[in-house]
Scaffold this motif. Sequence first.
Motif, PDB file in Angstrom:
ATOM      1  N   SER A  17       0.634  11.432   1.405  1.00 44.40           N
ATOM      2  CA  SER A  17       1.938  11.055   1.935  1.00 44.40           C
ATOM      3  C   SER A  17       2.675  12.279   2.460  1.00 44.40           C
ATOM      4  O   SER A  17       2.456  13.405   1.989  1.00 44.40           O
ATOM      5  CB  SER A  17       2.790  10.402   0.844  1.00 44.40           C
ATOM      6  OG  SER A  17       2.198   9.211   0.371  1.00 44.40           O
ATOM      7  N   ARG A  19       6.838  13.094   4.192  1.00 43.76           N
ATOM      8  CA  ARG A  19       8.154  12.575   4.575  1.00 43.76           C
ATOM      9  C   ARG A  19       8.738  13.496   5.631  1.00 43.76           C
ATOM     10  O   ARG A  19       8.963  14.683   5.367  1.00 43.76           O
ATOM     11  CB  ARG A  19       9.083  12.501   3.368  1.00 43.76           C
ATOM     12  CG  ARG A  19      10.452  11.923   3.658  1.00 43.76           C
ATOM     13  CD  ARG A  19      11.263  11.872   2.361  1.00 43.76           C
ATOM     14  NE  ARG A  19      12.625  11.421   2.537  1.00 43.76           N
ATOM     15  CZ  ARG A  19      13.004  10.153   2.506  1.00 43.76           C
ATOM     16  NH1 ARG A  19      12.108   9.199   2.330  1.00 43.76           N
ATOM     17  NH2 ARG A  19      14.276   9.826   2.642  1.00 43.76           N
ATOM     18  N   ILE A  51      14.906   2.380  14.366  1.00 42.53           N
ATOM     19  CA  ILE A  51      15.905   1.871  13.438  1.00 42.53           C
ATOM     20  C   ILE A  51      17.224   1.776  14.173  1.00 42.53           C
ATOM     21  O   ILE A  51      17.589   2.650  14.963  1.00 42.53           O
ATOM     22  CB  ILE A  51      16.002   2.783  12.188  1.00 42.53           C
ATOM     23  CG1 ILE A  51      16.922   2.186  11.136  1.00 42.53           C
ATOM     24  CG2 ILE A  51      16.440   4.202  12.562  1.00 42.53           C
ATOM     25  CD1 ILE A  51      16.813   2.891   9.775  1.00 42.53           C
ATOM     26  N   THR A  58      14.740  -2.400  11.259  1.00 46.19           N
ATOM     27  CA  THR A  58      13.693  -1.437  11.580  1.00 46.19           C
ATOM     28  C   THR A  58      12.557  -2.141  12.300  1.00 46.19           C
ATOM     29  O   THR A  58      12.353  -3.350  12.145  1.00 46.19           O
ATOM     30  CB  THR A  58      13.139  -0.741  10.322  1.00 46.19           C
ATOM     31  OG1 THR A  58      12.731  -1.743   9.373  1.00 46.19           O
ATOM     32  CG2 THR A  58      14.185   0.161   9.686  1.00 46.19           C
ATOM     33  N   TYR A  60       8.353  -1.440  13.781  1.00 46.17           N
ATOM     34  CA  TYR A  60       7.166  -0.595  13.659  1.00 46.17           C
ATOM     35  C   TYR A  60       6.053  -1.112  14.548  1.00 46.17           C
ATOM     36  O   TYR A  60       5.911  -2.317  14.766  1.00 46.17           O
ATOM     37  CB  TYR A  60       6.657  -0.597  12.208  1.00 46.17           C
ATOM     38  CG  TYR A  60       7.672  -0.144  11.195  1.00 46.17           C
ATOM     39  CD1 TYR A  60       8.461  -1.062  10.502  1.00 46.17           C
ATOM     40  CD2 TYR A  60       7.849   1.213  10.934  1.00 46.17           C
ATOM     41  CE1 TYR A  60       9.404  -0.640   9.582  1.00 46.17           C
ATOM     42  CE2 TYR A  60       8.790   1.640  10.008  1.00 46.17           C
ATOM     43  CZ  TYR A  60       9.568   0.698   9.339  1.00 46.17           C
ATOM     44  OH  TYR A  60      10.494   1.122   8.422  1.00 46.17           O
ATOM     45  N   LYS A  65       2.502  -0.418  10.172  1.00 44.26           N
ATOM     46  CA  LYS A  65       3.211  -1.381   9.326  1.00 44.26           C
ATOM     47  C   LYS A  65       2.621  -1.389   7.925  1.00 44.26           C
ATOM     48  O   LYS A  65       1.407  -1.418   7.753  1.00 44.26           O
ATOM     49  CB  LYS A  65       3.123  -2.774   9.932  1.00 44.26           C
ATOM     50  CG  LYS A  65       4.076  -3.013  11.080  1.00 44.26           C
ATOM     51  CD  LYS A  65       3.940  -4.435  11.614  1.00 44.26           C
ATOM     52  CE  LYS A  65       4.874  -4.662  12.777  1.00 44.26           C
ATOM     53  NZ  LYS A  65       4.718  -6.016  13.371  1.00 44.26           N
ATOM     54  N   ARG A  67       2.646   1.024   5.909  1.00 45.75           N
ATOM     55  CA  ARG A  67       2.363   2.399   5.485  1.00 45.75           C
ATOM     56  C   ARG A  67       3.548   3.329   5.736  1.00 45.75           C
ATOM     57  O   ARG A  67       3.791   4.242   4.942  1.00 45.75           O
ATOM     58  CB  ARG A  67       1.137   2.938   6.231  1.00 45.75           C
ATOM     59  CG  ARG A  67      -0.133   2.153   6.006  1.00 45.75           C
ATOM     60  CD  ARG A  67      -1.351   2.868   6.580  1.00 45.75           C
ATOM     61  NE  ARG A  67      -1.254   3.092   8.021  1.00 45.75           N
ATOM     62  CZ  ARG A  67      -1.333   4.286   8.604  1.00 45.75           C
ATOM     63  NH1 ARG A  67      -1.511   5.380   7.868  1.00 45.75           N
ATOM     64  NH2 ARG A  67      -1.252   4.394   9.922  1.00 45.75           N
ATOM     65  N   THR A  69       7.725   4.002   6.670  1.00 41.59           N
ATOM     66  CA  THR A  69       9.052   3.433   6.516  1.00 41.59           C
ATOM     67  C   THR A  69      10.078   4.371   7.144  1.00 41.59           C
ATOM     68  O   THR A  69      10.090   5.572   6.840  1.00 41.59           O
ATOM     69  CB  THR A  69       9.406   3.231   5.034  1.00 41.59           C
ATOM     70  OG1 THR A  69       8.425   2.376   4.424  1.00 41.59           O
ATOM     71  CG2 THR A  69      10.783   2.594   4.897  1.00 41.59           C
ATOM     72  N   SER A  71      14.066   5.252   7.599  1.00 37.02           N
ATOM     73  CA  SER A  71      15.374   5.059   6.973  1.00 37.02           C
ATOM     74  C   SER A  71      16.336   6.070   7.574  1.00 37.02           C
ATOM     75  O   SER A  71      15.925   7.008   8.262  1.00 37.02           O
ATOM     76  CB  SER A  71      15.278   5.239   5.461  1.00 37.02           C
ATOM     77  OG  SER A  71      14.866   6.564   5.142  1.00 37.02           O
ATOM     78  N   GLN A  82       9.013   8.060   6.193  1.00 40.20           N
ATOM     79  CA  GLN A  82       8.133   8.169   5.031  1.00 40.20           C
ATOM     80  C   GLN A  82       6.767   7.627   5.414  1.00 40.20           C
ATOM     81  O   GLN A  82       6.650   6.474   5.837  1.00 40.20           O
ATOM     82  CB  GLN A  82       8.699   7.372   3.856  1.00 40.20           C
ATOM     83  CG  GLN A  82       7.817   7.365   2.626  1.00 40.20           C
ATOM     84  CD  GLN A  82       7.697   8.738   1.993  1.00 40.20           C
ATOM     85  OE1 GLN A  82       8.682   9.455   1.859  1.00 40.20           O
ATOM     86  NE2 GLN A  82       6.487   9.121   1.596  1.00 40.20           N
ATOM     87  N   ASN A  84       2.959   6.969   4.162  1.00 41.89           N
ATOM     88  CA  ASN A  84       2.034   6.825   3.042  1.00 41.89           C
ATOM     89  C   ASN A  84       0.660   6.411   3.553  1.00 41.89           C
ATOM     90  O   ASN A  84       0.514   5.963   4.696  1.00 41.89           O
ATOM     91  CB  ASN A  84       2.562   5.788   2.055  1.00 41.89           C
ATOM     92  CG  ASN A  84       3.900   6.151   1.470  1.00 41.89           C
ATOM     93  OD1 ASN A  84       4.212   7.343   1.290  1.00 41.89           O
ATOM     94  ND2 ASN A  84       4.711   5.154   1.171  1.00 41.89           N
TER      95      ASN A  84
END
Length: 125
Positions: A17, A19, A51, A58, A60, A65, A67, A69, A71, A82, A84
């Motif tokens: 992961s 960020r 976003i 949001t 994608y 999708k 995986r 995110t 924000s 984020q 992942n």
Amino acid sequence: QVQLVESGGGLVQAGGSLRLSCTVSGGTFSRYNMAWFRQAPGKERTVVGGITSSGGRTYYVDSVKGRFTISRDNAKNTVNLQMNSLEPEDTAVYYCAADRSYIFTWSREDSYDYWGQGTQVTVSS
């Protein structure tokens, strides 16, 4: 002058992961719809997701999708990505972008008024 600065890129193993963050200065961040794009080596830049200015919605692309995110924190003028379950195919330079318009066409690159310089994400297999 509006400036976007990305951070958080790096090298990660597949399945890991990361960020990413993008900090915006010089404008009214809370009015901007935001997005993340990426450009893999030898390929065109493509949208990852977007976003709305309020953070209420949001969007994608299918390949991320579940995986990734997106924000945002309007108090900190920051939008985050984020990531992942990263895959080698996610290797790219990642860019954040800001759109001043009222109507948000998140997937269109020409919708965006301001761009960051990008941050490298490398996923090893």
